[in-house]
Scaffold this active site. Structure first.
Site, PDB file in Angstrom:
ATOM      1  N   SER A  20       4.734   6.815   2.394  1.00  0.00           N
ATOM      2  CA  SER A  20       5.323   5.524   2.756  1.00  0.00           C
ATOM      3  C   SER A  20       4.730   4.428   1.895  1.00  0.00           C
ATOM      4  O   SER A  20       3.515   4.399   1.676  1.00  0.00           O
ATOM      5  CB  SER A  20       4.979   5.163   4.205  1.00  0.00           C
ATOM      6  OG  SER A  20       5.266   6.214   5.098  1.00  0.00           O
TER       7      SER A  20
ATOM      8  N   ASN B  47       0.845  -1.190   0.000  1.00  0.00           N
ATOM      9  CA  ASN B  47       0.000   0.000   0.000  1.00  0.00           C
ATOM     10  C   ASN B  47       0.879   1.238   0.000  1.00  0.00           C
ATOM     11  O   ASN B  47       2.015   1.185   0.472  1.00  0.00           O
ATOM     12  CB  ASN B  47      -0.869  -0.004   1.264  1.00  0.00           C
ATOM     13  CG  ASN B  47      -1.813   1.186   1.339  1.00  0.00           C
ATOM     14  OD1 ASN B  47      -2.437   1.557   0.329  1.00  0.00           O
ATOM     15  ND2 ASN B  47      -1.927   1.800   2.500  1.00  0.00           N
TER      16      ASN B  47
HETATM   17  C1  GAR Z   1      -2.770   8.948  -2.814  1.00  0.00           C
HETATM   18  O1  GAR Z   1      -2.344  10.176  -2.239  1.00  0.00           O
HETATM   19  C2  GAR Z   1      -2.550   7.802  -1.861  1.00  0.00           C
HETATM   20  O2  GAR Z   1      -1.377   7.931  -1.094  1.00  0.00           O
HETATM   21  C3  GAR Z   1      -3.775   7.921  -0.973  1.00  0.00           C
HETATM   22  O3  GAR Z   1      -4.818   8.193  -1.877  1.00  0.00           O
HETATM   23  C4  GAR Z   1      -4.296   8.934  -2.989  1.00  0.00           C
HETATM   24  C5  GAR Z   1      -4.693   8.208  -4.252  1.00  0.00           C
HETATM   25  O4  GAR Z   1      -4.324   8.953  -5.387  1.00  0.00           O
HETATM   26  N1  GAR Z   1      -4.022   6.692  -0.236  1.00  0.00           N
HETATM   27  C6  GAR Z   1      -4.454   6.670   1.014  1.00  0.00           C
HETATM   28  O5  GAR Z   1      -4.727   7.670   1.659  1.00  0.00           O
HETATM   29  C7  GAR Z   1      -4.566   5.274   1.603  1.00  0.00           C
HETATM   30  N2  GAR Z   1      -4.848   5.321   2.997  1.00  0.00           N
HETATM   31  P1  GAR Z   1      -4.305   8.300  -6.824  1.00  0.00           P
HETATM   32  O6  GAR Z   1      -5.674   7.636  -7.023  1.00  0.00           O
HETATM   33  O7  GAR Z   1      -4.120   9.466  -7.756  1.00  0.00           O
HETATM   34  O8  GAR Z   1      -3.180   7.319  -6.881  1.00  0.00           O
END
Ligand code: GAR
Length: 216
Positions: free
Chosen positions: A136, A107
């Site tokens: 992370s 993740n």
């Molecule tokens: C990203 O910032 C990721 O780190 C976060 O959601 C966003 C997805 O963006 N994930 C979390 O918060 C997981 N707990 P994306 O759809 O453009 O990759």
């Protein structure tokens, strides 16, 4: 050829970064399935534009989280993935799902884990008054946003930051570290000992990170 299954819920910019790393040969693998729990996830269109198979599975058809996860686990098993990549997948996974793919799920989280777990990690960092946060990549365990850390990038929080400006700054680093971590794992360079992750032949160094560092 190594095989990835990617789970998404939205925009799909991390998915795109992984696809780009595959396209340019940095990651030697294919993505056999992109699965979403949201019908309108933009990432589904991105995957389709590269000819990658996509699937939307509607959670409202299932009575429980466990039922949903058992169903998608069966779909995923058919792909025989080497790694399951959560890329903005905003659903907590049941223990049954994690047990089915133990040690094979990664993740990305937009904080320096174990800080600011759960939703809106960037907003949490601003509200807390952190001067440094980041992102992370970690293995997924039954504890939310808390598994063994494979790689992190530190990112400054600037005084004028909004949730949006900070999220965008962190995202640039997400797009760098996620493909990097996936490459390491697929090259069998990653060993987990308890909470510690050891990456074979990784180069370690120091990074200047304090945004307000002056001569003193
Ligand atoms: C990203 O910032 C990721 O780190 C976060 O959601 C966003 C997805 O963006 N994930 C979390 O918060 C997981 N707990 P994306 O759809 O453009 O990759």
């Amino acid at each position: 050829m190594k095989n990835l299954v990617v789970l998404i819920s939205g925009r799909g910019s991390n998915l795109k970064a992984i696809i780009d790393a595959i396209e340019c040969g940095k990651i030697k693998a294919k993505i056999s399935l992109v699965l979403s729990n949201k019908k309108d996830a933009k990432g589904l269109e991105i995957a389709q534009s590269y000819g990658i198979k996509t699937k939307f599975v509607d959670p409202s058809f299932f009575a429980s989280r466990k039922g949903y996860d058992i169903y998608i686990a069966e779909l995923i098993k058919k792909e025989n993935p080497d790694l399951i990549v959560l890329a903005g997948y905003m659903r907590i996974l049941s223990d049954e799902f994690i047990d089915a793919f133990d040690g094979k799920i990664v993740n990305i989280h937009p904080s320096l884990v174990p800080s600011f777990q759960g939703k809106n990690a960037q907003k949490q960092a601003i509200e807390f008054g952190s001067l440094i946060t980041g992102c992370s990549v970690h293995f997924v365990t039954k504890e939310l946003d808390n598994g063994p850390v494979i790689i992190q990038a530190a990112v400054p929080v600037l005084p004028e930051d909004t949730e949006e400006t900070l999220s965008n700054r962190i995202l640039q680093y997400e797009h760098r570290i996620y493909p990097q971590a996936i490459k390491w794992i697929l090259e069998d360079r990653v060993n987990v000992k308890g909470r510690k992750v050891i990456v074979k032949d990784a180069k370690y160094g120091t990074i200047p990170i304090n945004p307000a560092l002056e001569d003193f």
